[in-house]
Design a protein around this motif. Structure first.
Motif, short mmCIF file in Angstrom:
data_model
loop_
_atom_site.label_atom_id
_atom_site.label_comp_id
_atom_site.label_asym_id
_atom_site.label_seq_id
_atom_site.Cartn_x
_atom_site.Cartn_y
_atom_site.Cartn_z
N LEU A 243 1.39 -1.26 0.40
CA LEU A 243 -0.02 -0.20 -0.21
C LEU A 243 0.97 1.34 0.08
O LEU A 243 0.42 2.65 -0.04
CB LEU A 243 -1.11 -0.07 0.81
CG LEU A 243 -2.32 -0.54 1.20
CD1 LEU A 243 -3.12 -0.72 2.33
CD2 LEU A 243 -3.11 -0.15 -0.27
N PHE A 244 2.04 0.67 0.61
CA PHE A 244 2.72 2.65 0.71
C PHE A 244 3.18 2.64 -0.04
O PHE A 244 3.26 3.65 -1.16
CB PHE A 244 3.83 2.48 1.62
CG PHE A 244 3.65 2.96 3.21
CD1 PHE A 244 3.12 4.27 3.20
CD2 PHE A 244 3.79 1.92 4.25
CE1 PHE A 244 2.86 5.00 4.29
CE2 PHE A 244 3.16 3.06 5.38
CZ PHE A 244 3.04 3.79 5.32
N THR A 245 3.66 1.54 -1.48
CA THR A 245 4.57 1.06 -2.69
C THR A 245 3.26 2.70 -3.28
O THR A 245 4.25 3.23 -4.46
CB THR A 245 4.93 -0.44 -3.37
OG1 THR A 245 5.65 -0.15 -2.48
CG2 THR A 245 4.84 0.40 -4.28
N VAL A 246 2.13 2.10 -3.13
CA VAL A 246 1.48 2.78 -4.09
C VAL A 246 0.88 3.95 -4.19
O VAL A 246 0.94 4.91 -4.83
CB VAL A 246 -0.37 2.19 -4.19
CG1 VAL A 246 -1.92 2.67 -4.37
CG2 VAL A 246 -0.16 -0.01 -4.60
N ALA A 247 0.98 4.04 -2.37
CA ALA A 247 0.79 5.89 -2.09
C ALA A 247 1.56 6.32 -3.06
O ALA A 247 1.87 7.54 -3.51
CB ALA A 247 0.76 5.74 -0.76
N ALA A 248 3.27 5.89 -2.44
CA ALA A 248 4.53 6.50 -3.54
C ALA A 248 3.48 7.09 -4.57
O ALA A 248 4.33 8.20 -5.25
CB ALA A 248 5.50 6.00 -3.30
N GLU A 249 3.64 5.61 -5.57
CA GLU A 249 3.63 5.68 -7.16
C GLU A 249 2.11 6.62 -7.73
O GLU A 249 2.51 7.45 -8.29
CB GLU A 249 3.00 4.47 -7.91
CG GLU A 249 3.99 3.45 -8.27
CD GLU A 249 4.17 2.29 -8.37
OE1 GLU A 249 3.18 2.67 -9.54
OE2 GLU A 249 4.64 1.15 -8.33
N LEU A 250 1.64 6.92 -6.52
CA LEU A 250 0.27 7.90 -7.07
C LEU A 250 0.68 9.38 -6.27
O LEU A 250 0.19 9.80 -7.47
CB LEU A 250 -1.18 7.58 -5.96
CG LEU A 250 -1.68 5.81 -7.09
CD1 LEU A 250 -2.87 6.08 -5.63
CD2 LEU A 250 -2.48 6.83 -7.83
N ALA A 251 1.53 9.61 -5.30
CA ALA A 251 1.63 11.22 -5.05
C ALA A 251 2.66 11.47 -5.95
O ALA A 251 3.05 12.29 -6.45
CB ALA A 251 2.57 11.16 -3.54
N GLU A 252 3.65 10.75 -6.26
CA GLU A 252 4.60 11.25 -7.70
C GLU A 252 4.08 11.50 -8.47
O GLU A 252 4.30 12.64 -9.26
CB GLU A 252 5.28 10.12 -8.23
CG GLU A 252 6.52 10.25 -9.51
CD GLU A 252 6.30 10.26 -10.20
OE1 GLU A 252 6.93 11.35 -10.41
OE2 GLU A 252 5.83 9.69 -10.38
N LEU A 253 2.97 10.80 -8.99
CA LEU A 253 2.00 10.96 -10.39
C LEU A 253 1.58 12.53 -10.06
O LEU A 253 0.95 13.04 -10.70
CB LEU A 253 1.31 9.60 -10.48
CG LEU A 253 0.81 10.41 -11.80
CD1 LEU A 253 1.58 10.71 -13.46
CD2 LEU A 253 -0.06 8.54 -12.34
N ALA A 254 0.92 12.54 -9.32
CA ALA A 254 -0.11 13.75 -8.96
C ALA A 254 1.36 14.70 -8.29
O ALA A 254 0.50 15.40 -9.45
CB ALA A 254 -0.95 13.10 -7.61
N GLY A 255 1.92 14.93 -8.36
CA GLY A 255 3.49 15.84 -8.27
C GLY A 255 3.09 15.95 -9.99
O GLY A 255 3.88 17.12 -10.45
#
Length: 509
Positions: A243-255
């Motif tokens: 889940l932290f990996t998914v959060a990291a990927e989505l946060a990077e993409l939001a950025g």
């Protein structure tokens, strides 16, 4: 809106418990936002009370004297900090987090820059949840703005270096509420549910490449907020890491999407939070990719020294765990930084290293995570072309470096043109490299060729929602019109762009 880059140090916040008066000092951050808002104390109090009633917090009853105490340094309890964050965000049209107001949430407060954050899982989840919620609130109300400043220099680079430090021992396994109780406990996610969440990140990346950052950004932020909700539930160790990996990927993409549409400070905040999430996931290659996105942003903002520091940090942190494709991408970004610093020898060396690393890539992408699969032969040639193009401009429009850029740019455009024929083609990259090819023609003093290539980019620019594409196209056309406005093809190009972009006004010849 112009972006002001402000180099900030580690700002302190008032000391003392919520509502306490020990060692209380005036809250200068809240005071600054308050003065600029133009509100009176009574007006702010009325707005807080009104918003509290909308949230169902009927116990909140604020008056002028209470607002004065907040400005004097008193720390209000929840939900007041969250309400103030929403009110000031709406007022200024940008995300104004709780920490930006000098208020302490339930976790230890980050510094005023919003970059030097606690490297701990519970705080990361809480900060991600708070920031994505504020962003969604702004999106619903139609605000798309940028903050007044973002971090750069040592205030940015030094906190990022802690990415490599060991995680402190003894952290609580879940975010904590103010009373110390764990947040809600939900049903643990099944493997199919986790796989579905991971698939959404892949889908959103494809949409971004095809459509630009302006079309699906709110959907990505919404999905990120949902994932942070899941992280606040009791999950097993492996599931939590995924889940932290998914959060990291989505946060990077939001950025990345925020960067693409010009929301630079918002983009940086998402990148920083993404790096924290990647650390919690134990995924150093993903962390290096996030740092490369931050580096690209710094190059865009004219801070190549900061970009180089971030890339070197990424290379060092993932030297034993990243694939050849990731290493090639990092070397290509290193070349971009050296080019913009005016260091041709180091730029040449980094370009060669990128090509050598790419030659070791598995064409079937075996072992490559999805987030690096975009880095194709077309992207490699594009990055190297832009490195030599940038070097040419830094060296005073040097024909030598322009000649080096030409074959790389031609190959990139050729490959992206072939990709664009497919529905899942990288249309934004194609547009950016057509514009890049136009700038190379300008370096060669070839106005007709520049106009022809830029004309090809016009329908793509209209198709993708990317302020980055639009700005580069405007700048390139402005330069062409200024230098060759008497050439009919260039004059027609300026007219075509003005017709497509009503806010564009060609420079006078």
């Amino acid at each position: 809106m112009a972006i002001q880059i402000e180099i900030r140090g580690n700002g302190g916040l008032p000391v003392g418990g919520n509502g306490g008066s020990a060692d209380k000092r005036p809250n200068e951050q809240l005071g600054s936002w308050f003065v600029r808002s133009g509100w009176s104390k009574g007006e702010l109090a009325r707005q807080v009370n009104r918003r509290a009633r909308q949230l169902g917090a009927h116990h909140v009853s604020t008056d002028t004297s209470r607002v004065r105490r907040w400005l004097d340094g008193e720390q209000p309890r929840e939900p007041i900090p969250r309400i103030l964050s929403e009110l000031f965000s709406e007022r200024f049209g940008c995300v104004v987090g709780v920490e930006d107001l000098g208020l302490r949430p339930a976790h230890p407060s980050p510094s005023a820059s919003g970059v030097d954050l606690p490297w701990a899982g519970p705080q990361t989840v809480s900060l991600l949840s708070e920031f994505s919620r504020s962003d969604l609130m702004l999106a619903r109300r139609g605000f798309l703005g940028t903050s007044l400043a973002l971090a750069a220099g040592p205030a940015l680079v030094e906190p990022m270096q802690r990415w490599l430090a060991p995680t402190p021992a003894g952290q609580p396994p879940l975010p904590q509420q103010a009373d110390g109780e764990r947040l809600r406990r939900g049903t643990r996610l099944s493997r199919p549910e986790l796989e579905l969440l991971e698939a959404t990140a892949v889908m959103f990346r494809q949409w971004d490449a095809q459509c630009g950052g302006g079309l699906r950004r709110k959907a990505v932020v919404g999905q990120l907020h949902e994932v942070t909700d899941l992280l606040q539930e009791a999950q097993g160790g492996p599931a939590a890491k995924r889940l932290f990996t998914v959060a990291a990927e989505l946060a990077e993409l939001a950025g990345w999407m925020s960067y693409d549409i010009g929301m630079q400070p918002t983009a940086q905040k998402y990148f920083v939070l993404a790096l924290h999430a990647a650390k919690e996931a134990g995924d150093r290659p993903l962390g290096s990719y996030i740092l490369s996105s931050m580096s690209r942003q710094m190059i865009h903002l004219g801070r190549p020294d900061d970009a180089l520091e971030l890339i070197h940090l990424a290379q060092y942190g993932s030297r034993e765990s990243s694939t050849a494709r990731t290493q090639a991408m990092l070397h290509a970004m290193e070349a971009r930084a050296y080019a913009n610093m005016g260091q041709p020898n180091k730029c040449h060396r980094a370009v060669r290293m990128a090509e050598d690393a790419f030659s070791d890539c598995d064409p079937r992408h075996d072992g490559d995570p999805d987030w690096i699969r975009f880095f194709s032969e077309a992207e490699l040639n594009a990055e190297n072309a832009h490195s030599f193009r940038d070097l040419a401009y830094v060296a005073g429009r040097s024909p030598t470096y322009a000649n080096l850029a030409t074959p790389y740019m031609e190959r990139a455009v050729e490959l992206f043109r072939a990709e664009s024929e497919h529905q899942d083609g990288h249309h934004r990259s194609y547009a950016l490299n057509l514009i890049g090819m136009a700038t190379v023609h300008l370096l060669h003093k070839e106005p007709e060729e520049c106009a022809a290539v830029a004309q090809e980019a016009l329908p793509l620019a209209k198709r993708v929602r990317s302020e980055r594409v639009n700005n580069r196209l405007r700048k390139t056309v402005d330069t062409a019109v200024r230098d060759y406005g008497d050439v009919p093809a260039v004059a027609h190009l300026g007219e075509a762009l003005a017709e497509q972009m009503p806010d564009y006004v060609p420079e006078a010849v």
